[in-house]
Write an enzyme that holds these catalytic residues in place. Sequence first.
Site, PDB file in Angstrom:
ATOM      1  N   ASP A 100       0.882  -1.331  -0.003  1.00 16.12           N
ATOM      2  CA  ASP A 100       0.006   0.123  -0.009  1.00 16.12           C
ATOM      3  C   ASP A 100       0.966   1.305   0.053  1.00 16.12           C
ATOM      4  OD1 ASP A 100      -2.294   1.518   0.479  1.00 16.12           O
ATOM      5  OD2 ASP A 100      -2.957  -0.270   1.390  1.00 16.12           O
ATOM      6  N   ASP A 202      -3.237   4.516  -2.704  1.00 21.71           N
ATOM      7  CA  ASP A 202      -4.411   5.191  -1.972  1.00 21.71           C
ATOM      8  C   ASP A 202      -4.887   6.316  -2.593  1.00 21.71           C
ATOM      9  OD1 ASP A 202      -5.840   4.908   0.560  1.00 21.71           O
ATOM     10  OD2 ASP A 202      -5.029   7.002   0.986  1.00 21.71           O
ATOM     11  N   GLU A 265      -6.710   3.184  -6.165  1.00 21.02           N
ATOM     12  CA  GLU A 265      -8.038   3.253  -5.548  1.00 21.02           C
ATOM     13  C   GLU A 265      -8.854   4.396  -5.888  1.00 21.02           C
ATOM     14  OE1 GLU A 265     -10.011   3.776  -0.755  1.00 21.02           O
ATOM     15  OE2 GLU A 265      -8.108   4.551  -1.391  1.00 21.02           O
ATOM     16  N   HIS A 326     -10.953  -3.150   3.543  1.00 22.91           N
ATOM     17  CA  HIS A 326     -10.907  -2.491   4.857  1.00 22.91           C
ATOM     18  C   HIS A 326     -12.176  -1.284   5.242  1.00 22.91           C
ATOM     19  CE1 HIS A 326      -8.346  -0.426   2.463  1.00 22.91           C
ATOM     20  NE2 HIS A 326      -8.101   0.689   3.364  1.00 22.91           N
ATOM     21  N   ASP A 327     -12.330  -0.832   4.078  1.00 25.31           N
ATOM     22  CA  ASP A 327     -13.289   0.358   4.115  1.00 25.31           C
ATOM     23  C   ASP A 327     -14.795   0.224   4.312  1.00 25.31           C
ATOM     24  OD1 ASP A 327     -10.975   2.297   4.692  1.00 25.31           O
ATOM     25  OD2 ASP A 327     -11.020   2.547   2.595  1.00 25.31           O
TER      26      ASP A 327
END
Length: 532
Positions: A100, A202, A265, A326-327
């Site tokens: 990430d 990200d 993302e 994870h969101d």
Amino acid sequence: MLNKLQWWQDGVVYQIYPRSFMDGNGDGIGDLAGIRQRLDYLAWLGVDAIWISPIYPSPMADFGYDVSDYVDIHPLFGTLADFDALLGEAHARGMRVILDFVPNHTSDQHAWFTESRASRDNARHDWYIWRDPAPDGGPPNNWLSAFGGSGWEYDAVRGQYYYHAFLKEQPDLNWRNPAVQDAMLDAMRFWLDRGVDGFRIDVIWHLIKDEDFRENPDNPEYHAQMGEHRRLLSTYNTDRPEVHDVIARMRELLDEYDDRMMVGEIYLPVERLVTYYGTGGRGVHLPFNFQLIGMAWDPALIRTAIDQYEAALPPHGWPNWVLGNHDNHRIASRIGPEQTRLAALLLLTLRGTPTLYYGDELGMCDVPISPDQVQDPLEKNMPGLGLGRDPARSPMQWDDGIGAGFSHATPWLPLGADYPRVNAEALARDPYSLLHLYRKLIHLRDEWSALAVGSYRGFSAGPRLLGYLREREGQRLLVLLNFDAAQQVVDLGGMLSGKILLSTTLKRDGEPVASTLLLDGYEGVIVCADCT
């Protein structure tokens, strides 16, 4: 489609949220040593790459997405030597490692920001987005933070506001500054030189902001339950045209190395999402396609979404699909545990690269978090709206022992109450479990190239059914999913012979198929046409 298939096209990616995967040192928080301990499980499952959420030094205001040093490891997770060991052991098992990368913002404790806020005339004074107050002394414009409130924070030392798309502890970098771009590319190069196989970038659509700092318009669909951060459309602080020039520089860097890739993302409508593939090999290899996370679990809607996505892809664009991360709430909680097998079949048989979120292969659900257990700053800033991400970040359920096999210490988030029966060890013993369905689907992708990289063609199957054909080099596979609790009969038309290659029940494999096929409620199958 690229002329030569790359590992990220026919592979399966597995996301690891490191705090919650496996505790290797007994402090209740997952770490790199813990991931190393579980590599054999991942190899057994058959995944081709692991994506590890942020592990950099950080004050942990947003659990690693507030980076204070891009070229080191947070002591919570281990050391650079631990990372190198993990990378080497993953590669030895044939697995790639995707790291990430968080380039939009740093921590307010990063040395760059400390220097930038010190004065208006130091070397890094314009590395972040600083603006004078409005005439009334308030924020420069109406931009909002995704975590609630204004996106601007006043700094008394400089006498200016700085912009933060997320927490005030996460100031946004000024990506219009070439020196910032160079510094971030150097950080990426540091990890590429260590052998990292790629990056998940990200909030990549946030990197460039409007140079005139125009006011964002009202969101006509806004209602209070959406959260204050969605009161305005993010027209001028995201998805600006110049972001593609920045991405092109990242892509140019990756292309200096063999077999590297990046995932972006991007939460945007499909017609905007696909622009991030770029032109002439200058875009993101895989702009994350989150459609299945946000839409209702309905076969007609899903069919339409697939068709629209396939139609929108540029010739060089490779598709990808995601059901959890994870969101967002876990897939088992969004659609109900009884349909998790259909979800597995859908994710792993659509055309494109699938990304699997840790624990979804077990059917892990959201874990209730009491107010005194909340860790997520999003929930703390906007409580009661159901936006908190803690429920989907609970520790991995490895066995029915102390701490679910995750840790002997008190875990940083509570365990799911169902861990005594929903755990990797128990499900591995049951040949008909959801875990074995995931494993078999992943391995079928290795055996049948039509599943991994074949063409996609819709198949009309009925109102509560979803069907499609995957074809390649003489292989013809029909995927059928029954979204109804009742049995349904499917008319296969001219597809007069074949056999069931796999059923989500794992109990009909090899069954011959003629002109019609009976599907149980919530059952899905892969039919091998012309196979005997």
